[in-house]
Scaffold this active site. Structure first.
Site, PDB file in Angstrom:
ATOM      1  N   GLU A  77       0.832  -1.205   0.000  1.00  0.00           N
ATOM      2  CA  GLU A  77       0.000   0.000   0.000  1.00  0.00           C
ATOM      3  C   GLU A  77       0.870   1.262   0.000  1.00  0.00           C
ATOM      4  O   GLU A  77       0.724   2.126   0.863  1.00  0.00           O
ATOM      5  CB  GLU A  77      -0.888   0.017   1.257  1.00  0.00           C
ATOM      6  CG  GLU A  77      -1.762  -1.200   1.433  1.00  0.00           C
ATOM      7  CD  GLU A  77      -2.449  -1.249   2.808  1.00  0.00           C
ATOM      8  OE1 GLU A  77      -2.133  -0.412   3.681  1.00  0.00           O
ATOM      9  OE2 GLU A  77      -3.297  -2.124   2.995  1.00  0.00           O
ATOM     10  N   GLY A 126       2.246   4.933  -0.713  1.00  0.00           N
ATOM     11  CA  GLY A 126       1.748   6.230  -1.161  1.00  0.00           C
ATOM     12  C   GLY A 126       2.927   7.148  -1.447  1.00  0.00           C
ATOM     13  O   GLY A 126       3.236   7.499  -2.581  1.00  0.00           O
ATOM     14  N   ARG A 127       3.640   7.465  -0.359  1.00  0.00           N
ATOM     15  CA  ARG A 127       4.718   8.455  -0.433  1.00  0.00           C
ATOM     16  C   ARG A 127       5.787   8.079  -1.452  1.00  0.00           C
ATOM     17  O   ARG A 127       6.236   8.919  -2.219  1.00  0.00           O
ATOM     18  CB  ARG A 127       5.342   8.576   0.958  1.00  0.00           C
ATOM     19  CG  ARG A 127       6.209   9.799   1.143  1.00  0.00           C
ATOM     20  CD  ARG A 127       6.939   9.734   2.481  1.00  0.00           C
ATOM     21  NE  ARG A 127       6.096   9.526   3.620  1.00  0.00           N
ATOM     22  CZ  ARG A 127       5.608  10.496   4.410  1.00  0.00           C
ATOM     23  NH1 ARG A 127       5.873  11.754   4.143  1.00  0.00           N
ATOM     24  NH2 ARG A 127       4.862  10.198   5.444  1.00  0.00           N
ATOM     25  N   CYS A 163      -2.456  33.905   9.488  1.00  0.00           N
ATOM     26  CA  CYS A 163      -2.245  34.693  10.710  1.00  0.00           C
ATOM     27  C   CYS A 163      -1.930  33.826  11.917  1.00  0.00           C
ATOM     28  O   CYS A 163      -2.696  33.795  12.886  1.00  0.00           O
ATOM     29  CB  CYS A 163      -3.477  35.535  10.971  1.00  0.00           C
ATOM     30  SG  CYS A 163      -3.834  36.548   9.551  1.00  0.00           S
ATOM     31  N   GLU A 164      -0.877  33.057  11.840  1.00  0.00           N
ATOM     32  CA  GLU A 164      -0.366  32.393  13.035  1.00  0.00           C
ATOM     33  C   GLU A 164       1.096  32.031  12.811  1.00  0.00           C
ATOM     34  O   GLU A 164       1.514  31.775  11.685  1.00  0.00           O
ATOM     35  CB  GLU A 164      -1.189  31.169  13.432  1.00  0.00           C
ATOM     36  CG  GLU A 164      -1.454  30.156  12.369  1.00  0.00           C
ATOM     37  CD  GLU A 164      -2.377  29.066  12.904  1.00  0.00           C
ATOM     38  OE1 GLU A 164      -1.890  28.246  13.683  1.00  0.00           O
ATOM     39  OE2 GLU A 164      -3.563  29.055  12.541  1.00  0.00           O
ATOM     40  N   TYR A 185       0.793  13.776   0.349  1.00  0.00           N
ATOM     41  CA  TYR A 185       0.324  14.453   1.567  1.00  0.00           C
ATOM     42  C   TYR A 185       0.488  15.976   1.446  1.00  0.00           C
ATOM     43  O   TYR A 185       0.770  16.659   2.429  1.00  0.00           O
ATOM     44  CB  TYR A 185       1.037  13.901   2.814  1.00  0.00           C
ATOM     45  CG  TYR A 185       0.943  12.398   2.906  1.00  0.00           C
ATOM     46  CD1 TYR A 185      -0.293  11.791   3.160  1.00  0.00           C
ATOM     47  CD2 TYR A 185       2.049  11.573   2.693  1.00  0.00           C
ATOM     48  CE1 TYR A 185      -0.399  10.414   3.210  1.00  0.00           C
ATOM     49  CE2 TYR A 185       1.938  10.184   2.742  1.00  0.00           C
ATOM     50  CZ  TYR A 185       0.713   9.617   3.002  1.00  0.00           C
ATOM     51  OH  TYR A 185       0.599   8.257   3.048  1.00  0.00           O
TER      52      TYR A 185
HETATM   53  N1  LLP Z   1      -1.412   1.933   4.475  1.00  0.00           N
HETATM   54  C1  LLP Z   1      -1.911   2.409   5.629  1.00  0.00           C
HETATM   55  C2  LLP Z   1      -2.781   1.541   6.428  1.00  0.00           C
HETATM   56  C3  LLP Z   1      -1.576   3.711   6.057  1.00  0.00           C
HETATM   57  O1  LLP Z   1      -2.054   4.164   7.211  1.00  0.00           O
HETATM   58  C4  LLP Z   1      -0.722   4.516   5.265  1.00  0.00           C
HETATM   59  C5  LLP Z   1      -0.370   5.876   5.674  1.00  0.00           C
HETATM   60  C6  LLP Z   1      -0.240   3.982   4.052  1.00  0.00           C
HETATM   61  C7  LLP Z   1      -0.598   2.684   3.695  1.00  0.00           C
HETATM   62  C8  LLP Z   1       0.655   4.750   3.139  1.00  0.00           C
HETATM   63  O2  LLP Z   1       1.882   4.981   3.725  1.00  0.00           O
HETATM   64  P1  LLP Z   1       3.119   5.558   2.855  1.00  0.00           P
HETATM   65  O3  LLP Z   1       3.488   4.549   1.835  1.00  0.00           O
HETATM   66  O4  LLP Z   1       2.641   6.807   2.204  1.00  0.00           O
HETATM   67  O5  LLP Z   1       4.185   5.791   3.841  1.00  0.00           O
HETATM   68  N2  LLP Z   1       0.264  12.875   6.442  1.00  0.00           N
HETATM   69  C9  LLP Z   1       1.504  12.235   6.841  1.00  0.00           C
HETATM   70  C10 LLP Z   1       1.546  10.770   6.476  1.00  0.00           C
HETATM   71  C11 LLP Z   1       0.401   9.974   7.048  1.00  0.00           C
HETATM   72  C12 LLP Z   1       0.443   8.518   6.668  1.00  0.00           C
HETATM   73  C13 LLP Z   1      -0.767   7.807   7.107  1.00  0.00           C
HETATM   74  N3  LLP Z   1      -0.867   6.443   6.691  1.00  0.00           N
HETATM   75  C14 LLP Z   1       2.667  13.006   6.236  1.00  0.00           C
HETATM   76  O6  LLP Z   1       2.454  14.022   5.588  1.00  0.00           O
HETATM   77  O7  LLP Z   1       3.822  12.633   6.441  1.00  0.00           O
END
Ligand code: LLP
Length: 427
Positions: A282, A284-285, A352-353, A381
């Site tokens: 899964e 994302g980043r 404004c913060e 993100y």
């Molecule tokens: N699977 C689950 C169950 C997750 O909770 C997440 C991310 C991912 C996959 C994807 O993770 P990645 O491959 O992107 O590391 N907003 C935060 C990151 C929050 C991640 C939440 N869960 C930031 O900007 O760093």
């Protein structure tokens, strides 16, 4: 590797200069590179397949892109065309994935607090699995599935109780976090699910956190999962799938090179290669972060007599909240570097913060009002966490492919913003 490189000394995305996009769309604006998205997806898939790792029916492992990282339909479709699935955490994300052409059988539904309506929607859509996060949720899914005359495909999310380092707000794998069931309960719950008329347990899943650049905690978690799968199978239970959660962290600055997809795949082969199980991921980043920048304009250089120098941008924490929320570092590059001495600046937005500070005491090349700058590695993100705080218009998004670009989410108008609200006639 990404496709944000200078053309004639001016920062560009693939074949398009960022100045051209700023002129056409205005700033702030997110700009994504199709070639980078595609490259990251392909490098990961090739690394996993190269290690002989398999998904369902002997095919390549499922790469279910974490929609939360970047949910723009054009981005999702770019990945869908390569065969990506989607990891979703809400009905809205499932709808986005379907709208982008990702087939339901490649959609995973995760999240600690799914509502009954969302579960029903997911089951009717035919998602490939619902990742169950707790015992009460498992019972709710069973009740809904039986009412619909279905057996819900579920994977049990197990919390392996591994500390992954990184920022506390995005660590998920310790037993004091809200995510998943404890490993000590997993056998009992999986057996219970196997005897439940509304449930079809297809496997187990784990996710210990995001922005993890060290393989050791991941390896520790995966080894625990391998032992769990062996115990479940020894109990006579069928475990076909293992979902390994989010992907690797990315280099936001010149840090010692983080583990590569090849290292990651080799570690998985070493830890899980003998398990004979369908793997899924899964990430994302690692797919989206370095595929996007936030383009902004310098409004003023404001110098205090005490010595501090502020670069005031037209982008703010409502457009990119990661620095304010996680003290995150984003490299900041002038689009058209000008001659002149570097200086030390605080870079701030107009909100404004004081929290609306992107960075303090950063050494930056010479800058003047009107210059364009790009926050690098903002494709994950970034836009998804944007808001209209301070009644600033929601930041638009642009997708580049080669020498063409398209606005894939336009900037709303002030009329759009006001028209969404209703003032009752009794006010
Ligand atoms: N699977 C689950 C169950 C997750 O909770 C997440 C991310 C991912 C996959 C994807 O993770 P990645 O491959 O992107 O590391 N907003 C935060 C990151 C929050 C991640 C939440 N869960 C930031 O900007 O760093």
């Amino acid at each position: 590797m990404n496709f944000f490189e200078p053309i004639d000394g001016e920062l560009a995305c693939e074949g398009v200069r960022l100045t051209e996009i700023a002129q056409a769309v205005g700033t702030p604006v997110y700009v994504y590179s199709s070639a980078t998205l595609e490259r990251h997806y392909t490098v990961l898939t090739d690394a996993l397949v190269g290690q002989g790792l398999k998904g369902r029916d002997g095919a390549a492992p499922l790469i279910a892109f974490a929609v939360k990282a970047n949910s723009n339909l054009a981005v999702l479709k770019t990945l869908a065309r390569l065969g990506a699935g989607a990891d979703t955490v809400s009905e809205g994300e499932i709808r986005r994935a379907l709208a982008a052409g990702i087939p339901a059988e490649r959609i995973v539904f995760s999240g600690v607090g799914k509502t009954a309506q969302e579960i029903e929607f997911a089951l009717k859509a035919g998602v490939s699995e619902i990742n169950v996060e707790s015992e009460p949720e498992m019972h709710l899914i069973s009740t809904i599935a039986q009412r619909l005359g279905l057996r819900a495909p579920i994977a049990l999310r197990v919390n392996p109780d591994v500390s992954a380092g990184g920022h506390a707000k995005i660590a998920t794998g310790k037993s004091d976090n809200k995510f998943g069931v404890s490993i000590s309960e997993a056998e009992r719950l999986y057996a219970q699910a196997s005897n439940n008329a509304g449930l079809n347990p297809v496997g187990v899943t784990c996710h210990i956190g995001s922005q993890i650049t060290d393989l050791a905690p991941l390896e520790a978690a995966f080894a625990k999962m391998a032992r769990l799968v062996a115990r479940l199978r020894a109990d006579g239970l069928s475990v076909e799938r293992l979902d390994l959660g989010g992907g690797l962290g990315v280099p936001y600055f010149d840090q010692p090179e983080p583990a590569t997809p090849a290292d990651y795949a080799a570690m998985i082969a070493r830890t899980l290669g003998d398990l004979d199980i369908a793997l899924s991921f899964e990430p994302g980043r690692m797919i989206a972060a370095n595929a996007g920048v936030l383009l902004a304009k310098v409004l003023h250089i404001h110098e205090r007599p005490e010595g501090r120098k502020f670069v005031v941008l037209d982008a703010a924490m409502n457009d990119l909240i990661r620095p304010a929320m996680y003290d995150a570092y984003h490299d900041l590059r002038p689009v058209r570097p000008r001659p002149g001495p570097a200086d030390t600046y605080d870079v701030v937005g107009p909100v404004c913060e004081t929290g609306d500070t992107f960075t303090r005491d950063r050494r930056l090349p010479s800058l003047e009002a009107g210059d364009l700058v790009a926050f690098m590695s903002a494709g994950a993100y970034g836009a998804v966490m944007a808001s209209e705080y301070n009644s600033r218009l929601l930041v638009p998004e642009v997708l580049v492919r080669g020498d063409q670009f398209a606005i894939v989410r336009p900037r709303p108008t002030y009329e759009d913003m006001l028209a969404r609200e209703v003032v009752p006639d009794w006010v």
